[in-house]
Structure formats: C-alpha cells, structure tokens
Design an enzyme around this catalytic site. Structure first.
Site, PDB file in Angstrom:
ATOM      1  CG  ASP A  40      -2.122   0.859   1.092  1.00 16.13           C
ATOM      2  OD1 ASP A  40      -3.234   0.306   1.110  1.00 16.13           O
ATOM      3  OD2 ASP A  40      -1.971   2.091   0.944  1.00 16.13           O
ATOM      4  CB  SER A 125     -16.826   0.141 -10.065  1.00 13.57           C
ATOM      5  OG  SER A 125     -17.858   1.045  -9.814  1.00 13.57           O
ATOM      6  CE1 TYR A 149     -13.123   4.196  -9.252  1.00 17.74           C
ATOM      7  CE2 TYR A 149     -15.459   4.030  -9.767  1.00 17.74           C
ATOM      8  CZ  TYR A 149     -14.348   3.579  -9.078  1.00 17.74           C
ATOM      9  OH  TYR A 149     -14.464   2.517  -8.222  1.00 17.74           O
ATOM     10  CE  LYS A 153     -11.630   0.696  -9.802  1.00 18.44           C
ATOM     11  NZ  LYS A 153     -10.750  -0.146  -9.003  1.00 18.44           N
ATOM     12  NE  ARG A 290     -22.773  13.053  -6.558  1.00 16.98           N
ATOM     13  CZ  ARG A 290     -22.350  12.145  -5.693  1.00 16.98           C
ATOM     14  NH1 ARG A 290     -21.741  12.521  -4.582  1.00 16.98           N
ATOM     15  NH2 ARG A 290     -22.532  10.868  -5.895  1.00 16.98           N
TER      16      ARG A 290
HETATM   17  N1  UFG Z   1     -25.709  11.923  -2.167  1.00 17.00           N
HETATM   18  C1  UFG Z   1     -26.457  12.975  -1.620  1.00 17.00           C
HETATM   19  N2  UFG Z   1     -25.818  13.834  -0.782  1.00 17.00           N
HETATM   20  C2  UFG Z   1     -24.501  13.702  -0.440  1.00 17.00           C
HETATM   21  C3  UFG Z   1     -23.758  12.633  -1.004  1.00 17.00           C
HETATM   22  C4  UFG Z   1     -24.408  11.780  -1.864  1.00 17.00           C
HETATM   23  O1  UFG Z   1     -27.650  13.135  -1.907  1.00 17.00           O
HETATM   24  O2  UFG Z   1     -23.999  14.550   0.328  1.00 17.00           O
HETATM   25  C5  UFG Z   1     -26.396  10.971  -3.056  1.00 17.00           C
HETATM   26  C6  UFG Z   1     -25.777  10.896  -4.434  1.00 17.00           C
HETATM   27  O3  UFG Z   1     -26.284  11.877  -5.265  1.00 17.00           O
HETATM   28  C7  UFG Z   1     -26.153   9.475  -4.847  1.00 17.00           C
HETATM   29  C8  UFG Z   1     -26.179   8.697  -3.544  1.00 17.00           C
HETATM   30  O4  UFG Z   1     -26.264   9.678  -2.516  1.00 17.00           O
HETATM   31  O5  UFG Z   1     -27.436   9.470  -5.374  1.00 17.00           O
HETATM   32  C9  UFG Z   1     -24.919   7.859  -3.329  1.00 17.00           C
HETATM   33  O6  UFG Z   1     -23.779   8.680  -3.543  1.00 17.00           O
HETATM   34  P1  UFG Z   1     -22.289   8.248  -3.190  1.00 17.00           P
HETATM   35  O7  UFG Z   1     -21.418   9.404  -3.536  1.00 17.00           O
HETATM   36  O8  UFG Z   1     -22.244   7.720  -1.810  1.00 17.00           O
HETATM   37  O9  UFG Z   1     -22.015   7.027  -4.146  1.00 17.00           O
HETATM   38  P2  UFG Z   1     -22.206   6.856  -5.745  1.00 17.00           P
HETATM   39  O10 UFG Z   1     -23.503   6.182  -6.015  1.00 17.00           O
HETATM   40  O11 UFG Z   1     -21.902   8.104  -6.453  1.00 17.00           O
HETATM   41  O12 UFG Z   1     -21.076   5.780  -6.009  1.00 17.00           O
HETATM   42  C10 UFG Z   1     -20.402   5.784  -7.175  1.00 17.00           C
HETATM   43  C11 UFG Z   1     -20.619   4.467  -7.901  1.00 17.00           C
HETATM   44  C12 UFG Z   1     -19.725   3.392  -7.392  1.00 17.00           C
HETATM   45  C13 UFG Z   1     -18.332   3.893  -7.295  1.00 17.00           C
HETATM   46  C14 UFG Z   1     -18.281   5.044  -6.361  1.00 17.00           C
HETATM   47  C15 UFG Z   1     -16.861   5.540  -6.278  1.00 17.00           C
HETATM   48  O13 UFG Z   1     -21.966   4.039  -7.808  1.00 17.00           O
HETATM   49  O14 UFG Z   1     -19.739   2.304  -8.275  1.00 17.00           O
HETATM   50  O15 UFG Z   1     -19.079   6.082  -6.860  1.00 17.00           O
HETATM   51  O16 UFG Z   1     -16.593   6.139  -5.087  1.00 17.00           O
HETATM   52  F1  UFG Z   1     -17.513   2.920  -6.894  1.00 17.00           F
END
Ligand code: UFG
Length: 331
Positions: A40, A125, A149, A153, A290
């Site tokens: 790592d 992913s 990203y 992958k 977003r």
């Molecule tokens: N969200 C909010 N408010 C926040 C943060 C997130 O409403 O403050 C919403 C996002 O818009 C989304 C959901 O919560 O609808 C999940 O968001 P995350 O950022 O937790 O995760 P993502 O779905 O964006 O994850 C994505 C992909 C994964 C990938 C990951 C990488 O789905 O496959 O990003 O970090 F691995």
C-alpha cells in the site's frame, strides 16, 4: 481451503490493503488462515496493523518492487484494490486517474505475469455500466461508463481479459455496487478525505461535524424523486473476495460478478433509516442534481449467488447503518 496441518498456507498479496474495502478483506483473509502481505502506498489508507500480516509500503506501478516481492514472498494469488476512486475527481482530473488506475495498473499486471503468478481478483465497479438500460443490472448489461473512473475500471478489466488469453492469467472481476458499513467490532470503517460518500456524510451530520445534509436531486424518475442505490456491506464484499480466490484455486477459470443486494433504497429513505437508528433528526436541504449521477443502480446478483455461493447476509440497511454508526461515533 487446503490449510490443513501439513499444507502450506496460501500466500496472498493484497494491494491497497490499508484502504476501506482492502482492510476489511485482509482481516477476513487472516481469520480464514491465509498468509497475507499488504502492498500500500498509504495515499488513502488508514493503516491497521494485524498480527501475522506483512505491510510493505510501495506503489503498484513500481514494476521491479512488485516483481521481486511476488517472487521473494512466493505469492500464490493477488487481490488488487489499489486505485483512486472519486468519480467527481476523475472528471476534473482524468490524467491522474488514467495514470494511477491504468498506467500503474498495467505495470502491476506485467509484474504479476512476469513473476509467474496466475491468479488475480480485481475490484471493479458498477460504474463500468454507466447509465444502465435495465434494472436490476446483470453482468450482460453493456459496459459503457459515463466518467473516467468507470473507464479506468473497464480498461483494467479489458487488460486482464487480454492477459488471460495471451499469458494464462486467470482473473475474477468483482463489480461492487455501493460499498457501505463497517466491521462488526468497530475497529475499521469507511473514511475518505475529502468525504463524498452518502452514509459517512449522513453520520457526520448526526455527529454535528456537518450542519446540513444536501440531497442531490429530487426530480429523478424514482418512487420519491431521489436516487436509488444498492448498498452492500463491506463484510459481505470481503467474503466475496475470499470466495473469488477460492474459486480461482479450484477452477482456474476467469469470470466477473456483480456484488450488490438486489434491493435499492432512495436517498430520502436512507435519511429516514439513519434518523431512526441514531435517534437524531437531521437538517436536510433539497438541492439540484449532482452531475453524473445515474437515477438508479441496483444489482442483479444471481450469478454471484449461484457460481460463488455468495450471499450478502450482512447487508440489511439497518446493519449497514448500525455498524457504520458504531464506527463513526467512536472515531
Ligand atoms: N448523495 C447525496 N448527498 C450527499 C452525497 C451523496 O444526496 O452529500 C447521493 C448521491 O447523489 C447518490 C447517492 O447519494 O445518489 C450515493 O452517492 P455516493 O457518492 O455515496 O455514491 P455513488 O452512487 O456516487 O457511487 C459511485 C458508484 C460506485 C463507485 C463510487 C466511487 O456508484 O460504483 O461512486 O466512489 F464505486
């Protein structure tokens, strides 16, 4: 697994073993009797030290170091977690992502095949599917990412496929949906800097580290207008990696699997669940979308269930939030 008295332990190199999913998998590997070496660069890792695990600081792009390490430690198989994983950052700074996840990833794969190691498990992913045509998403869905990203992958998956045909490298690609939750004993959990993931952000709001939770989008074509995601517990993901390693030892055959629960939950439902479990009310603000968020990502996990005998038994949303809360409230 052949870890009987007279059988030498199988030796696994885990890259990115100090990171979120990596550290949970290392813990599980040790529990099941594997001999584990972690490589790592500590760029995003939260180093935990576990008895019997060798930690080596280094980069997957360092061909000589990886090649020597694999030979010196007589590694039988590798699990590659080392990667950058912020979707937003990959859009604003793609060269960093192609460099880390693809260019260094290729150097790593070269070192693996040159050292004679023939087995690799890779963290892929659901981001490789982009905007899916069908929900739930099966492995037959077209892979067409919508951000760098996801492309990095997918490119790594493609390299493994080509290396399989040319050099006999056998791989299992695990396409995670939304990794979440923390180890049951509260010693390791999810931490990113900066934090962008929804569950840690919700819990930081509960803790008062943040004052407001922003819901990104309420006009999606979903049951309440907010995005649907399939949250899968990190302990279940760790278990899938071990099942994948065992599958490679037993079958010597490459394959790829979706890892999710098959159940989606909206952001608004998630807020309700966090409030219920923590007993605190959140200050919520409804915001615009977003950019780059697909409206729904839910896994069809049938293949992983049948072929790997994997079952996401820790992944109820209650258990995910409870374990994450246990970890966040102790930090
Ligand atoms: N969200 C909010 N408010 C926040 C943060 C997130 O409403 O403050 C919403 C996002 O818009 C989304 C959901 O919560 O609808 C999940 O968001 P995350 O950022 O937790 O995760 P993502 O779905 O964006 O994850 C994505 C992909 C994964 C990938 C990951 C990488 O789905 O496959 O990003 O970090 F691995």
């Amino acid at each position: 697994m052949m870890n009987g008295k007279d059988t030498p332990k199988r030796k696994i190199l885990v890259t990115g073993g100090a990171g979120y999913i990596g550290s949970h998998t290392v813990k599980e590997l040790v529990k099941r009797g594997y001999d584990v070496t972690v490589l790592d660069n500590l760029s995003n890792g939260n180093m935990i030290s576990l008895d019997g695990v060798k930690y080596i600081e280094g980069d997957i792009g360092d061909y000589d170091k990886v090649n020597k390490l694999l030979q010196f430690e007589e590694i039988d198989a590798v699990i590659n977690f080392a990667a950058l994983a912020y979707v937003g950052e990959s859009v604003s700074d793609p060269r960093k992502y192609y460099d880390n996840n693809v260019v260094k990833g290729k150097a790593f794969l070269d070192a693996v095949v040159d050292s004679g190691v023939k087995k690799i498990v890779f963290s892929s992913s659901c981001a490789t599917y982009g905007i899916p045509e069908k929900i739930p998403i099966s492995e037959d869905e077209r892979q067409w990412p919508v951000n760098p990203y996801g492309w990095t992958k997918l490119m790594f998956e493609q390299m493994m496929k080509d290396y399989d045909e040319a050099y006999g490298l056998r791989y299992i690609s695990l396409r995670y949906f939304n990794a979440a939750g923390a180890d049951a004993d509260g010693s390791i959990g999810e931490m990113h800097d900066p934090e962008t993931h929804v569950i840690p952000i919700l819990l930081q709001n509960v803790l008062g580290i943040r004052k407001k939770f922003f819901v990104f989008g309420t006009d999606y074509d979903t049951r309440d207008g907010s995005c649907i995601r399939d949250y899968v517990h990190v302990t279940d993901l760790a278990d899938a990696h071990i099942k994948a390693i065992e599958y490679l030892f037993e079958n010597e055959k490459s394959d790829f699997f979706n890892l999710g629960t098959g159940e989606g939950i909206t952001v608004l439902e998630l807020i309700g669940a966090v409030e219920k479990i923590t007993g605190r009310k959140l200050n919520v603000s409804l915001e615009d979308r977003r950019s780059g968020d697909p409206n729904a990502l839910v896994a069809d996990n049938t293949k992983a269930k049948i072929v790997l005998s994997w079952n996401p038994v820790h992944s109820s949303i209650e258990n995910i939030i409870r374990t994450a809360w246990n970890w966040h409230s102790r930090k």
